[in-house]
Design an enzyme around this catalytic site. Sequence first.
Site, short mmCIF file in Angstrom:
data_model
loop_
_atom_site.label_atom_id
_atom_site.label_comp_id
_atom_site.label_asym_id
_atom_site.label_seq_id
_atom_site.Cartn_x
_atom_site.Cartn_y
_atom_site.Cartn_z
N GLY A 153 9.37 0.41 5.41
CA GLY A 153 9.65 1.83 5.24
C GLY A 153 11.09 2.18 4.91
O GLY A 153 11.53 3.30 5.16
N THR A 154 11.84 1.23 4.30
CA THR A 154 13.22 1.60 3.91
C THR A 154 13.19 2.66 2.80
O THR A 154 14.08 3.50 2.72
CB THR A 154 14.04 0.38 3.44
OG1 THR A 154 13.36 -0.25 2.36
CG2 THR A 154 14.24 -0.63 4.56
N ASN B 96 5.05 5.87 -8.11
CA ASN B 96 5.28 4.56 -7.50
C ASN B 96 6.66 4.06 -7.93
O ASN B 96 7.15 4.43 -9.00
CB ASN B 96 4.21 3.57 -7.97
CG ASN B 96 4.37 2.19 -7.35
OD1 ASN B 96 4.68 2.07 -6.17
ND2 ASN B 96 4.20 1.14 -8.14
N HIS C 142 8.61 0.37 -8.54
CA HIS C 142 8.38 -1.07 -8.63
C HIS C 142 9.74 -1.76 -8.83
O HIS C 142 10.54 -1.31 -9.65
CB HIS C 142 7.43 -1.39 -9.79
CG HIS C 142 7.12 -2.84 -9.87
ND1 HIS C 142 6.33 -3.48 -8.93
CD2 HIS C 142 7.53 -3.80 -10.73
CE1 HIS C 142 6.26 -4.76 -9.23
NE2 HIS C 142 6.97 -4.98 -10.31
C1 GAR Z 1 10.25 -1.63 -2.34
O1 GAR Z 1 11.28 -2.50 -2.75
C2 GAR Z 1 9.38 -1.32 -3.53
O2 GAR Z 1 10.06 -1.35 -4.74
C3 GAR Z 1 8.34 -2.40 -3.47
O3 GAR Z 1 8.09 -2.57 -2.11
C4 GAR Z 1 9.30 -2.34 -1.39
C5 GAR Z 1 8.99 -1.53 -0.16
O4 GAR Z 1 9.95 -1.69 0.81
N1 GAR Z 1 7.16 -2.01 -4.19
C6 GAR Z 1 6.43 -2.85 -4.93
O5 GAR Z 1 6.69 -4.03 -5.01
C7 GAR Z 1 5.26 -2.21 -5.66
N2 GAR Z 1 4.58 -3.16 -6.46
P1 GAR Z 1 9.95 -0.80 2.11
O6 GAR Z 1 8.64 -1.06 2.86
O7 GAR Z 1 11.12 -1.26 2.91
O8 GAR Z 1 10.07 0.63 1.69
#
Ligand code: GAR
Length: 212
Positions: free
Chosen positions: A13-14, A106, A108
């Site tokens: 959840g950053t 979204n 990515h």
């Molecule tokens: C983020 O870096 C986002 O770009 C990636 O997941 C991470 C979530 O981090 N998303 C993907 O790879 C989508 N295909 P978080 O849980 O710390 O917010």
Amino acid sequence: MPIRLAILLSGSGTTLQNLIDHINDGKLDATISIVISSKPNAYGLIRAQQNKIPTAIVSPKNYPDFKTFNEALWKTIRQYPVDLVVLAGFLSLIEVPPDFTNRIMNIHPALIPAFCGKGMYGHHVHEAVIKSGVKITGCTVHFVDEQYDHGPIILQEAVPVFEDDTPETLAERVQAKEREIYPKAIQLFAEGRLKVEGNKVKILPAVRKETF
Ligand code: GAR
């Protein structure tokens, strides 16, 4: 009026935290109506609770198939006032009901259409980027259609890949850019400045407020 968000996540959840910080700093004209996690132990749920944001868990593991999982997901989203659904590290595929076309975003951690698709998330992306030998990667904010990491591109930022990068050092550099462009894209949506034409997103100029 601030726009109302539903934030969907599966992990730490950053991304959610960054959006909360932008809202609290007055840099993002939005409120968060609900945070939904596909995993019961996601730390993002705790971040939401710490900020007094309602939370729900909708896990694909509790449903026999994609269709019933998505029915439950949308039933939950529709219990709240929501203008935009924001995917923030959400690891499941989401169905796009007609009234939410171009109302789901979204982020990515690569320059799509490169290094994306099923199984390409988080550190897997940065490992694949380093392995491939490309010199540039980055991040992408896009509207969501019914494929993984696919749909009209709103914003992209490039990030250099250095010879001595590890997936961790590269992720840090990419995430710094993610923290800039996701709130920026959501703010453009809030200002009504994103116009989708086919697979292209036009960014309309800001409307000047006249002062009399
Ligand atoms: C983020 O870096 C986002 O770009 C990636 O997941 C991470 C979530 O981090 N998303 C993907 O790879 C989508 N295909 P978080 O849980 O710390 O917010």
